[in-house]
Design a protein around this motif. Structure first.
Motif, PDB file in Angstrom:
ATOM      1  N   ALA A 200     -25.265  15.249  41.341  1.00 52.39           N
ATOM      2  CA  ALA A 200     -25.260  13.164  40.989  1.00 52.39           C
ATOM      3  C   ALA A 200     -27.044  13.423  40.333  1.00 52.39           C
ATOM      4  O   ALA A 200     -26.799  12.711  39.293  1.00 52.39           O
ATOM      5  CB  ALA A 200     -25.360  12.599  41.896  1.00 52.39           C
ATOM      6  N   ALA A 201     -27.530  13.939  40.864  1.00 49.60           N
ATOM      7  CA  ALA A 201     -29.077  14.356  40.441  1.00 49.60           C
ATOM      8  C   ALA A 201     -29.038  14.752  38.258  1.00 49.60           C
ATOM      9  O   ALA A 201     -30.192  14.290  38.155  1.00 49.60           O
ATOM     10  CB  ALA A 201     -29.917  15.258  41.325  1.00 49.60           C
ATOM     11  N   ARG A 202     -28.349  15.513  38.025  1.00 49.40           N
ATOM     12  CA  ARG A 202     -27.931  15.934  36.765  1.00 49.40           C
ATOM     13  C   ARG A 202     -27.098  15.489  36.252  1.00 49.40           C
ATOM     14  O   ARG A 202     -27.292  15.764  34.493  1.00 49.40           O
ATOM     15  CB  ARG A 202     -27.578  17.908  37.335  1.00 49.40           C
ATOM     16  N   LEU A 203     -26.604  14.279  36.771  1.00 51.97           N
ATOM     17  CA  LEU A 203     -25.058  13.385  35.819  1.00 51.97           C
ATOM     18  C   LEU A 203     -25.462  13.465  34.689  1.00 51.97           C
ATOM     19  O   LEU A 203     -25.103  13.551  33.559  1.00 51.97           O
ATOM     20  CB  LEU A 203     -24.400  12.674  37.097  1.00 51.97           C
ATOM     21  N   PHE A 204     -26.729  12.244  34.620  1.00 50.22           N
ATOM     22  CA  PHE A 204     -27.076  11.108  33.198  1.00 50.22           C
ATOM     23  C   PHE A 204     -27.339  12.213  32.150  1.00 50.22           C
ATOM     24  O   PHE A 204     -27.912  12.394  31.600  1.00 50.22           O
ATOM     25  CB  PHE A 204     -27.448  10.469  33.564  1.00 50.22           C
ATOM     26  N   ASP A 205     -28.817  13.794  32.879  1.00 45.31           N
ATOM     27  CA  ASP A 205     -29.520  14.467  32.161  1.00 45.31           C
ATOM     28  C   ASP A 205     -28.690  15.630  31.332  1.00 45.31           C
ATOM     29  O   ASP A 205     -28.683  15.302  30.428  1.00 45.31           O
ATOM     30  CB  ASP A 205     -30.412  14.458  33.183  1.00 45.31           C
ATOM     31  N   ALA A 206     -27.523  15.924  32.064  1.00 45.20           N
ATOM     32  CA  ALA A 206     -26.739  16.646  31.148  1.00 45.20           C
ATOM     33  C   ALA A 206     -25.612  15.385  30.124  1.00 45.20           C
ATOM     34  O   ALA A 206     -25.466  16.426  29.118  1.00 45.20           O
ATOM     35  CB  ALA A 206     -25.420  16.911  32.173  1.00 45.20           C
ATOM     36  N   LEU A 207     -25.819  14.128  30.794  1.00 49.69           N
ATOM     37  CA  LEU A 207     -24.522  13.639  29.378  1.00 49.69           C
ATOM     38  C   LEU A 207     -25.517  13.462  28.697  1.00 49.69           C
ATOM     39  O   LEU A 207     -25.908  13.555  27.189  1.00 49.69           O
ATOM     40  CB  LEU A 207     -24.028  12.417  29.865  1.00 49.69           C
ATOM     41  N   HIS A 208     -27.009  13.602  28.304  1.00 45.06           N
ATOM     42  CA  HIS A 208     -28.080  12.841  27.343  1.00 45.06           C
ATOM     43  C   HIS A 208     -27.803  14.482  26.800  1.00 45.06           C
ATOM     44  O   HIS A 208     -27.905  13.783  25.148  1.00 45.06           O
ATOM     45  CB  HIS A 208     -29.491  12.264  28.110  1.00 45.06           C
ATOM     46  N   ARG A 209     -27.763  15.486  27.917  1.00 49.48           N
ATOM     47  CA  ARG A 209     -28.358  16.006  26.544  1.00 49.48           C
ATOM     48  C   ARG A 209     -27.335  16.557  25.053  1.00 49.48           C
ATOM     49  O   ARG A 209     -26.849  16.545  24.463  1.00 49.48           O
ATOM     50  CB  ARG A 209     -28.550  17.479  27.510  1.00 49.48           C
ATOM     51  N   LEU A 210     -25.847  16.399  26.167  1.00 48.57           N
ATOM     52  CA  LEU A 210     -24.687  16.938  25.589  1.00 48.57           C
ATOM     53  C   LEU A 210     -24.565  15.230  24.318  1.00 48.57           C
ATOM     54  O   LEU A 210     -23.958  16.030  22.747  1.00 48.57           O
ATOM     55  CB  LEU A 210     -23.165  16.069  26.018  1.00 48.57           C
ATOM     56  N   ASP A 211     -24.179  14.106  24.708  1.00 49.76           N
ATOM     57  CA  ASP A 211     -24.730  13.369  23.681  1.00 49.76           C
ATOM     58  C   ASP A 211     -25.838  13.979  22.216  1.00 49.76           C
ATOM     59  O   ASP A 211     -25.843  13.301  21.222  1.00 49.76           O
ATOM     60  CB  ASP A 211     -25.749  11.978  24.178  1.00 49.76           C
ATOM     61  N   ALA A 212     -27.045  14.204  22.866  1.00 51.20           N
ATOM     62  CA  ALA A 212     -27.573  14.651  21.119  1.00 51.20           C
ATOM     63  C   ALA A 212     -27.852  15.975  20.614  1.00 51.20           C
ATOM     64  O   ALA A 212     -28.264  16.147  19.973  1.00 51.20           O
ATOM     65  CB  ALA A 212     -29.197  15.144  21.788  1.00 51.20           C
ATOM     66  N   THR A 213     -25.847  16.761  21.354  1.00 50.41           N
ATOM     67  CA  THR A 213     -25.806  18.060  20.318  1.00 50.41           C
ATOM     68  C   THR A 213     -25.050  18.045  19.284  1.00 50.41           C
ATOM     69  O   THR A 213     -24.837  18.102  17.908  1.00 50.41           O
ATOM     70  CB  THR A 213     -24.925  19.290  21.463  1.00 50.41           C
ATOM     71  N   GLY A 214     -25.092  16.144  19.047  1.00 55.38           N
ATOM     72  CA  GLY A 214     -23.599  16.827  17.635  1.00 55.38           C
ATOM     73  C   GLY A 214     -22.484  16.359  17.558  1.00 55.38           C
ATOM     74  O   GLY A 214     -21.439  16.212  16.648  1.00 55.38           O
TER      75      GLY A 214
END
Length: 323
Positions: free
Chosen positions: A279-293
């Protein structure tokens, strides 16, 4: 887009509190996600939240208090079941529904006669509210419907100069929003799954009704069917996902094991299978995936117990945005 003033969450408190008192917007850390705060007693300031987030006026805000004792001062008589939950779980990731007091302008509650309120379990958040001397209306500090921010840089990247000040308190501890409960009736009703697991509620008060989601005007914040979405289309897989190898640039959000195949980007929420860590990593991980193109994010659900229910709820709502 410009940039807001970025201040440390400890030494920037006095300046941030002054901004809140004078009608400005301050993004600040809580234990759940970063909130976008305004003076909850000031209708014009609250209107700035809706403008900055491009948030529809029908989606109510959560009012934050510095201490649980402030609830009775603000709303008057507090129902016994609400008071018992506040005593048990505040400060903490629990938002409670109460009747809207006259001091809170209707814009904060989107015209509803009820108000969502909580006391955050974060020292800087409570110190900010106390220093401002007013209750603080604060939804998540992001553009409406997009990924919630769990780091100050997420706020800066998403909202820019629409915010006056961002207090940087590092990554948030819980990583997903608060659980919202209406305990004014015969049995508590969970209106939004969140960082406080249903099991913890039931251990304290007995059986509860779980009724998340909204098809009309929301009765609580963050309950629209499509919400919490990255800019990249997201799909939740219910079974085995074929290994990536078709040349497409796809990303994968895994619970604990890296998938087979040639994925363009992979994020693992918890190699040890810890749902709290996930849970603590969920949105942070999605932000990183979102930034990869990548062209698509494929996400696997987590075990649907404890805080895992809230994680799966966020993934379903994110996927619904793209269906």
């Amino acid at each position: 887009m410009g940039s807001p003033r970025l201040l440390p969450a400890d030494s920037g408190l006095a300046e941030a509190a002054s901004v809140l008192r004078t009608g400005g917007l301050v993004a600040f850390p809580t234990e759940t996600v970063y909130g976008l705060g305004a003076n909850a007693l000031d209708a014009r300031a609250a209107a700035r939240i809706f403008e900055a987030k491009a948030r529809p006026s029908f989606d109510p805000l959560i009012t934050h208090l510095a201490e649980a004792a402030e609830l009775e001062k603000l709303v008057g008589v507090v129902p016994a079941a609400v008071a018992a939950l506040a005593e048990r779980f505040w400060p903490g990731p629990l938002t409670l529904i109460v009747d809207r007091p006259p001091a809170i302008p209707p814009i904060v509650t989107s015209g509803l006669e009820t108000m969502a309120v909580r006391v955050p379990d974060h020292d800087a958040a409570r110190a900010l509210i106390a220093a401002a001397g007013v209750p603080v209306a604060a939804p998540s500090a992001n553009r409406f419907g997009q990924l919630s921010p769990t780091r100050a840089e997420h706020v800066v990247r998403g909202l820019g100069a629409a915010v006056d000040v961002v207090l940087d308190g590092g990554p948030t501890r819980c990583g997903i929003e608060s659980t919202i409960v209406d305990a004014r009736g015969d049995r508590p009703v969970v209106l939004r799954l969140g960082a406080l697991p249903v099991e913890a509620l039931e251990e304290a008060v007995g059986p509860v009704v779980v009724r998340p989601g909204s098809s009309g005007q929301p009765v609580a914040p963050g309950t629209l069917a499509a919400h919490y979405a990255p800019r990249t289309p997201l799909r939740v897989v219910s079974g085995a996902e074929p290994a990536a190898g078709d040349g497409a640039r796809r990303g994968f959000l895994a619970f604990r094991n890296r998938p087979a195949g040639d994925w363009a980007a992979v994020e693992v929420l918890s190699a040890g299978g810890d749902l709290t860590e996930a849970a603590a990593r969920l949105f942070d991980a999605l932000h990183r995936l979102d930034a990869t193109g990548v062209s698509e994010i494929v996400a696997e659900p987590v075990p649907d117990v404890g805080v895992g229910r809230a994680i799966n709820d966020r993934l379903r709502r994110a996927a619904a945005t793209w269906r």
